[in-house]
Motif scaffolding. Structure first.
Motif, short mmCIF file in Angstrom:
data_model
loop_
_atom_site.label_atom_id
_atom_site.label_comp_id
_atom_site.label_asym_id
_atom_site.label_seq_id
_atom_site.Cartn_x
_atom_site.Cartn_y
_atom_site.Cartn_z
N GLY A 90 6.00 -51.61 -41.25
CA GLY A 90 6.12 -51.64 -39.77
C GLY A 90 7.47 -52.17 -39.40
O GLY A 90 8.18 -52.16 -40.41
N ASP A 91 7.74 -52.60 -38.25
CA ASP A 91 8.96 -53.17 -37.88
C ASP A 91 9.12 -54.38 -37.49
O ASP A 91 8.04 -55.33 -38.16
CB ASP A 91 9.09 -52.30 -36.43
CG ASP A 91 8.13 -52.58 -35.33
OD1 ASP A 91 7.46 -53.64 -35.34
OD2 ASP A 91 7.82 -51.38 -34.60
N VAL A 117 6.04 -56.80 -37.39
CA VAL A 117 5.00 -56.90 -38.33
C VAL A 117 5.72 -57.60 -39.49
O VAL A 117 4.71 -58.33 -40.26
CB VAL A 117 4.69 -55.43 -38.94
CG1 VAL A 117 3.90 -55.47 -40.01
CG2 VAL A 117 3.92 -54.72 -37.55
N GLY A 127 7.03 -54.39 -44.17
CA GLY A 127 7.81 -54.28 -42.94
C GLY A 127 9.23 -54.75 -42.65
O GLY A 127 9.58 -55.35 -43.68
N ILE A 181 -0.37 -49.61 -41.08
CA ILE A 181 0.99 -48.59 -40.59
C ILE A 181 0.99 -49.14 -39.10
O ILE A 181 0.33 -48.68 -38.28
CB ILE A 181 1.03 -47.29 -40.83
CG1 ILE A 181 0.72 -46.95 -42.23
CG2 ILE A 181 2.26 -46.66 -40.36
CD1 ILE A 181 0.27 -45.51 -42.51
N GLN A 182 2.04 -49.85 -38.76
CA GLN A 182 2.38 -49.93 -37.27
C GLN A 182 3.79 -49.83 -37.01
O GLN A 182 4.81 -50.55 -37.26
CB GLN A 182 1.81 -51.38 -36.70
CG GLN A 182 2.02 -51.57 -35.36
CD GLN A 182 2.59 -53.09 -35.01
OE1 GLN A 182 1.84 -53.80 -34.88
NE2 GLN A 182 3.84 -52.81 -34.44
N PHE A 183 4.11 -48.63 -36.28
CA PHE A 183 5.53 -48.36 -35.94
C PHE A 183 5.40 -48.13 -34.32
O PHE A 183 4.34 -47.78 -33.59
CB PHE A 183 6.14 -47.34 -36.60
CG PHE A 183 6.54 -47.68 -38.07
CD1 PHE A 183 7.74 -48.42 -38.29
CD2 PHE A 183 5.53 -47.37 -39.04
CE1 PHE A 183 7.89 -48.56 -39.43
CE2 PHE A 183 5.88 -47.81 -40.17
CZ PHE A 183 7.15 -48.52 -40.48
N PRO A 239 1.10 -49.77 -31.82
CA PRO A 239 2.18 -50.95 -31.44
C PRO A 239 1.59 -51.60 -30.25
O PRO A 239 1.20 -51.30 -29.26
CB PRO A 239 3.45 -50.05 -30.98
CG PRO A 239 3.02 -48.91 -30.56
CD PRO A 239 1.82 -48.43 -31.55
#
Length: 437
Positions: free
Chosen positions: A201-202, A205, A234, A264-266, A305
């Motif tokens: 992630g970004d 995260v 991340g 997965i978090q974007f 997100p």
């Protein structure tokens, strides 16, 4: 930057630059801390044992610990090290998951209060308190990683990852001991084969390197039994496309085995793309990653997100466009679990209201007038991590069996009050805003 960090960062940068790393000590490694009698089968660690590549373990320079020997019959627990300030201890190890067992407390004297973090401020144990004359043994699992993998290497950001965040990539397992009175009698480290929860992630995260920034990924570790590892890959400023280009997904896939997970978090940075079909590219990339994880026998979990701090009256408004919906669509079409952190964060922020919810976001001290409406404080990261754990339970993932027994569920509409959250700050601070917004 803390005075404790330069030496560690320098050696980490050398390792990342390709200079030979220290030879790892033989595992399992059993260490008896203090200046008194040494338990059979253990190696003594006195306060002057500074890390060296030849030895492969030791205190990081500037740790400032002292030893106390209560001269009890128990060689392992009768002496210990302590400090008025946080201190760091490192062990050279290759990529992998490691079970760490710590014995904490003062067997012949005062009460103790110890918080343990690992690598880049990953929370392992928060506020383990022992009464005077008592000790307690706890275990947790730490993931250690380096940029290399068979056939490739992660393209690290310079200098952010190669210097500021080198702790996350060097071939060492680094522990931070913090708290009102940290007391360490023993540490045991062993390689362990357990399911791994990978995170990609970004900046919301990743493991943030310095206070007062924090992300849910570095708090998630505190919510699991020592039967599962969390590997946070991340990075600030990342998108699905850039994480693919930097080989982050390739590194994860190279280590993934059946029974592992990838969360997965974007979205926060992906939405800045000016491509006409950017949001569809985003969805297609999600589905591509899902297919690759499934092919490795892993379980992909898609996470929407979380919202930014954008209130209109008492209502949080959506600043993420169609991106959360594309995550929901991809999860439904691919038949994979979805944790709707977007919806949960809305409930969380609105439950606290426009003013109190500022505590969830990065700010300095008691000054809530200047805050970062995207990146979170340790309190906010902790609350969001509880949302993730609740999502694991609601999805009835096998992973739920690894959640720590003291987690009783979390309703984001009924968050912990900001004043009840207590977590000792790490010594290292960051004056640089994480990449992305």
């Amino acid at each position: 930057m803390s005075p404790l960090t330069p030496s560690l960062l320098i050696t980490s940068v050398f390792a990342l630059a390709g200079i030979a790393a220290a030879a790892p000590p033989s595992l399992p490694l059993k260490l008896d801390f203090g200046s008194g009698k040494v338990e059979a089968g253990y190696t003594q660690v006195t306060p002057d044992l500074t890390y060296s590549d030849d030895r492969g373990f030791g205190f990081e320079p500037g740790s400032g610990v002292t030893a106390i020997d209560r001269k009890t019959a128990d060689a392992l627990r009768g002496d210990f090290v302590t400090s008025d300030e946080p201190f760091f201890f490192s062990v050279a190890v290759p990529d992998g998951n490691y079970k760490v067992t710590v014995t904490l407390g003062d067997a012949g004297g005062e009460a103790s209060d110890t918080t343990v973090k690992a690598e880049l401020r990953r929370l392992m144990l928060n506020g383990v308190k022992t009464d005077a004359g008592k000790t307690e043994t706890r275990s947790f699992v730490v993931n250690v990683r380096t940029p290399d993998y068979p056939g490739g290497k992660v393209k690290l950001k310079v200098p952010r990852e190669s210097v500021d965040e080198a702790w996350a990539w060097d071939p060492r397992l680094t522990l931070e001991f913090n708290g009102a009175r940290p007391c360490v009698s023993a540490i045991e480290i062993e390689k362990i084969d357990v399911p791994t929860v990978f995170l990609l992630g970004d900046s919301t995260v990743c493991d943030q390197s310095g206070e007062p920034y924090a992300s849910w990924g570095q708090m998630l570790t505190a919510f699991f039994k020592p039967t599962v590892a969390v590997a946070n890959h991340g990075e600030s400023g990342e998108t699905l496309r850039s994480s693919t280009g930097a080989k982050r997904i390739d590194k994860v896939l190279s280590q993934m085995k059946k029974g592992d997970y990838l969360f997965i978090q974007f979205g926060h940075n992906d939405q800045k793309s000016k491509d006409a079909d950017a949001v569809e590219q985003y969805k297609a990339s999600l589905k591509d990653w899902v297919a690759k994880v499934k092919a490795k026998g892993g379980t992909p979990v898609l996470v929407t997100p979380m919202l930014r701090h954008r209130f209109q009256g008492s209502t949080v408004t959506n600043s993420l466009g169609d991106y959360p919906d594309k995550v929901r669509e991809a999860a439904k079409e691919e038949g994979v679990p979805l944790i709707d952190l977007n919806v949960m964060s809305k409930s969380l922020y609105e439950a606290l209201g426009p003013k109190q919810s500022v505590h969830l976001f990065k700010h300095e001290g008691d000054d809530l007038t200047k805050f970062d409406g995207t990146h979170h404080s340790p309190y906010g990261a902790y609350e969001l991590a509880q949302c993730i754990v609740e999502g694991i339970r609601q999805n009835k993932l096998d992973l739920a069996s690894h959640v720590a027994g003291d987690f009783k569920g979390f309703d984001p509409a009924k968050p912990d009050a900001p004043e009840t959250f207590k977590l000792p700050a790490s010594p290292r601070r960051s004056t640089t805003k994480p990449a992305g917004s």
